[in-house]
Design a protein around this motif. Structure first.
Motif, PDB file in Angstrom:
ATOM      1  N   SER A 234       0.870  -1.296   0.131  1.00  0.00           N
ATOM      2  CA  SER A 234      -0.044   0.080  -0.033  1.00  0.00           C
ATOM      3  C   SER A 234       0.913   1.220  -0.193  1.00  0.00           C
ATOM      4  O   SER A 234       1.620   1.288   0.665  1.00  0.00           O
ATOM      5  CB  SER A 234      -0.993  -0.075   1.147  1.00  0.00           C
ATOM      6  OG  SER A 234      -1.571   1.267   1.305  1.00  0.00           O
ATOM      7  N   MET A 235       0.628   2.180  -0.900  1.00  0.00           N
ATOM      8  CA  MET A 235       1.261   3.385  -0.983  1.00  0.00           C
ATOM      9  C   MET A 235       0.284   4.569  -1.020  1.00  0.00           C
ATOM     10  O   MET A 235      -0.956   4.451  -1.566  1.00  0.00           O
ATOM     11  CB  MET A 235       2.148   3.536  -2.300  1.00  0.00           C
ATOM     12  CG  MET A 235       3.366   2.706  -2.146  1.00  0.00           C
ATOM     13  SD  MET A 235       4.766   3.022  -3.546  1.00  0.00           S
ATOM     14  CE  MET A 235       3.834   2.318  -4.892  1.00  0.00           C
ATOM     15  N   ARG A 236       0.699   5.593  -0.236  1.00  0.00           N
ATOM     16  CA  ARG A 236      -0.049   6.801  -0.250  1.00  0.00           C
ATOM     17  C   ARG A 236       0.902   8.075  -0.507  1.00  0.00           C
ATOM     18  O   ARG A 236       2.045   8.149  -0.007  1.00  0.00           O
ATOM     19  CB  ARG A 236      -0.948   6.824   1.332  1.00  0.00           C
ATOM     20  CG  ARG A 236      -1.740   5.809   1.710  1.00  0.00           C
ATOM     21  CD  ARG A 236      -2.897   5.960   0.742  1.00  0.00           C
ATOM     22  NE  ARG A 236      -4.164   5.166   1.189  1.00  0.00           N
ATOM     23  CZ  ARG A 236      -3.997   3.731   0.894  1.00  0.00           C
ATOM     24  NH1 ARG A 236      -3.127   3.376   0.014  1.00  0.00           N
ATOM     25  NH2 ARG A 236      -5.018   3.068   1.197  1.00  0.00           N
ATOM     26  N   ALA A 237       0.167   8.799  -1.259  1.00  0.00           N
ATOM     27  CA  ALA A 237       0.986  10.101  -1.883  1.00  0.00           C
ATOM     28  C   ALA A 237       1.571  10.866  -0.677  1.00  0.00           C
ATOM     29  O   ALA A 237       0.902  11.337   0.423  1.00  0.00           O
ATOM     30  CB  ALA A 237       0.193  10.900  -2.576  1.00  0.00           C
ATOM     31  N   LYS A 238       2.895  11.155  -0.550  1.00  0.00           N
ATOM     32  CA  LYS A 238       3.501  12.056   0.384  1.00  0.00           C
ATOM     33  C   LYS A 238       3.963  13.456  -0.344  1.00  0.00           C
ATOM     34  O   LYS A 238       4.687  12.973  -1.493  1.00  0.00           O
ATOM     35  CB  LYS A 238       4.666  11.287   1.096  1.00  0.00           C
ATOM     36  CG  LYS A 238       4.269   9.931   1.693  1.00  0.00           C
ATOM     37  CD  LYS A 238       3.380  10.001   2.803  1.00  0.00           C
ATOM     38  CE  LYS A 238       3.628   8.673   3.728  1.00  0.00           C
ATOM     39  NZ  LYS A 238       2.945   7.495   2.861  1.00  0.00           N
ATOM     40  N   LYS A 239       3.759  14.273   0.309  1.00  0.00           N
ATOM     41  CA  LYS A 239       3.887  15.564  -0.294  1.00  0.00           C
ATOM     42  C   LYS A 239       5.236  16.093  -0.094  1.00  0.00           C
ATOM     43  O   LYS A 239       5.561  16.384   1.255  1.00  0.00           O
ATOM     44  CB  LYS A 239       2.701  16.698  -0.265  1.00  0.00           C
ATOM     45  CG  LYS A 239       2.835  17.936  -1.119  1.00  0.00           C
ATOM     46  CD  LYS A 239       1.771  19.030  -0.853  1.00  0.00           C
ATOM     47  CE  LYS A 239       0.385  18.477  -1.426  1.00  0.00           C
ATOM     48  NZ  LYS A 239      -0.755  19.406  -0.867  1.00  0.00           N
ATOM     49  N   ILE A 240       6.094  16.832  -0.989  1.00  0.00           N
ATOM     50  CA  ILE A 240       7.361  17.505  -0.837  1.00  0.00           C
ATOM     51  C   ILE A 240       6.924  18.766  -1.479  1.00  0.00           C
ATOM     52  O   ILE A 240       6.560  18.699  -2.474  1.00  0.00           O
ATOM     53  CB  ILE A 240       8.513  16.623  -1.171  1.00  0.00           C
ATOM     54  CG1 ILE A 240       9.795  17.452  -0.638  1.00  0.00           C
ATOM     55  CG2 ILE A 240       8.481  16.449  -2.489  1.00  0.00           C
ATOM     56  CD1 ILE A 240      11.139  16.549  -0.782  1.00  0.00           C
TER      57      ILE A 240
END
Length: 476
Positions: A234-240
């Motif tokens: 499972s991957m969830r978008a991480k914002k940079i």
């Protein structure tokens, strides 16, 4: 035929529609129809942009061939007002020498046109406008003056007021656009992990955890019973993200290409932070869990002492010890039924790499000559060198990390872009306790952001040696 101003208005409207469609497409619960609408909106925006570019090229051609009807032979033609109702200026090619008044008039007109472009959502500096409309020699002269002044002052500013921030570089704003991701600036991406799209900001994939059961049985005996079990990736978008603020004076009086400098600086900053997080991230709600911090990777401790120690002297390992450690790291992956392929690669700090590359035998020959090539390898696998692996880590402040990764088992999910936005109306909190009101303070902000996450098909596809101290420059 629509005027250039009308085409710019259409482009602005199309861009706003695309932004609204994107917000729906990436929201929780987004449907296929939402994502299709977003793609259609992007296509419409690109078509509108192409029409604006074509119209600008035609205007530049018209400007390059236009001369003032009343100009004296051999005189200096400055500009004439276009017959178009939107008040555009068409520039004639300047004579070799221009008066200070003519230069000021040209720059004022170009600055006004730059602001008109900006209001239409298109970033063009006054210098870029002059170059497009036939004033290449004047532009070259301005840039030569700027370079000479910079060499004398050796001070640059982003505000025209503070010498430490960038001097005469002073930019125009970045357009609201999407630029290609920084693949070459990031060793994690340079290793070419398997890229997967984040649809609606997430990616889910089931995988087998344990296998079923089978075995030989005798006559009349019970046959073994068992079922495979499953878990998932499972991957969830991480914002940079990062923001740079500049003044509008900087935008109007730009000569050198600070826009490119800001863009490249932000890209590099994002790249360095992303590289570090993809390897060593703590895995919070907002940051990725780095591949070297996964709970079940093959971990080795270079600082261990006693009978099972990897090195008798961690700061001066023997060649036999180095070879044995490298072999154990390789076998830890292959013993997990992951075959060694060309996708295996080492990642290490410069200190570790130079220690191995400079190691010599009794006759002065290089022990690992393959590390002294343009594409270094070790034990037949490619080597990536990065400053993101520390050389001053650990309690002794001289520790580093060595990793071996099967990159075919690394998943990198992203939206395949870096988004760049600009604003002249936002209120920014720079973290100093004082808000910056862009409109009131005559400033503009450039925002760059990306969203991504990482995962491993199998944690056993990674071997990591921690607390490595060879190559340290500190005392033994």
């Amino acid at each position: 035929m629509p005027t250039l101003a009308e085409l710019r208005e259409k482009l602005k409207a199309a861009r706003e529609a695309a932004a609204a469609a994107r917000a729906k497409a990436v929201a929780d619960g987004a449907t296929d129809a939402d994502r299709t609408a977003y793609k259609d909106a992007l296509t419409a925006t690109e078509k509108a942009l192409d029409m604006v570019k074509d119209a600008e090229r035609m205007e530049a051609l018209d400007a390059a061939t236009t001369r003032l009807a009343t100009a004296a032979a051999g005189g200096t033609d400055v500009l004439e007002r276009s017959a178009a109702a939107d008040g555009r200026f068409a520039y004639a090619r300047p004579a070799e020498k221009m008066s200070i008044l003519d230069e000021a008039t040209l720059m004022a007109a170009a600055s006004a046109k730059s602001r008109a472009f900006l209001q239409a959502g298109i970033a063009k500096s006054p210098i870029e406008i002059l170059g497009d409309e036939g004033y290449e020699r004047f532009v070259k002269e301005l840039k030569d003056r700027a370079s000479a002044n910079a060499a004398r002052r050796r001070e640059k500013t982003n505000t025209t007021l503070t010498s430490a921030d960038g001097g005469i570089l002073l930019p125009t704003p970045n357009a609201n656009t999407i630029i290609e991701l920084l693949r070459g600036e990031n060793t994690f991406l340079a290793a070419n992990p398997r890229r997967v799209p984040l649809i609606g900001g997430q990616f889910n994939q089931p995988r087998g955890a344990t296998s079923s059961t089978a075995g030989y049985v005798g006559e009349g005996m019970k046959k073994p019973v068992g079922s495979p079990t499953f878990n998932g990736i499972s991957m969830r978008a991480k914002k940079i993200a990062g923001i740079v603020m500049v003044t509008m004076e900087a935008l109007k009086w730009s000569l050198a290409d600070l826009q490119a400098y800001i863009r490249d600086d932000l890209r590099l900053t994002l790249a360095n932070n992303m590289d570090l997080a993809c390897y060593f991230g703590a895995g919070t709600n907002y940051t990725p869990l780095g591949i070297l911090n996964r709970p079940n990777v093959n971990a080795f401790d270079a600082s261990a002492t006693g009978a099972g120690a990897l090195f008798a002297n961690p700061k001066a390992p023997t060649v036999a010890e180095l070879d044995r450690v490298a072999t154990r790291m390789i076998l830890a992956i292959t013993d997990a039924n992951i075959p060694a392929t060309s996708r295996f690669a080492w990642t290490m700090n410069y200190h570790l790499m130079r220690y191995l590359a400079d190691a010599r035998g009794a006759n002065g020959q290089y022990i690992y000559p393959e590390l002294n090539t343009d594409t270094p390898t070790w034990k037949r696998f490619r080597v990536f060198v990065t400053t993101q692996f520390p050389s001053n880590g650990g309690a002794t402040t001289d520790e580093s990390t060595l990793a071996l990764v099967d990159w075919s088992n690394v998943l990198y999910g992203d939206e395949e872009d870096i988004t760049v936005r600009t604003s002249m109306e936002a209120t920014i909190d720079p973290g100093t306790g004082t808000l910056v009101h862009l409109f009131q303070q005559n400033m503009m902000a450039v925002l760059m952001e990306a969203q991504h996450d990482i995962a491993l098909n199998y944690d056993q596809a990674v071997s990591v040696l921690r607390h490595a101290r060879w190559g340290s420059l500190s005392a033994s």
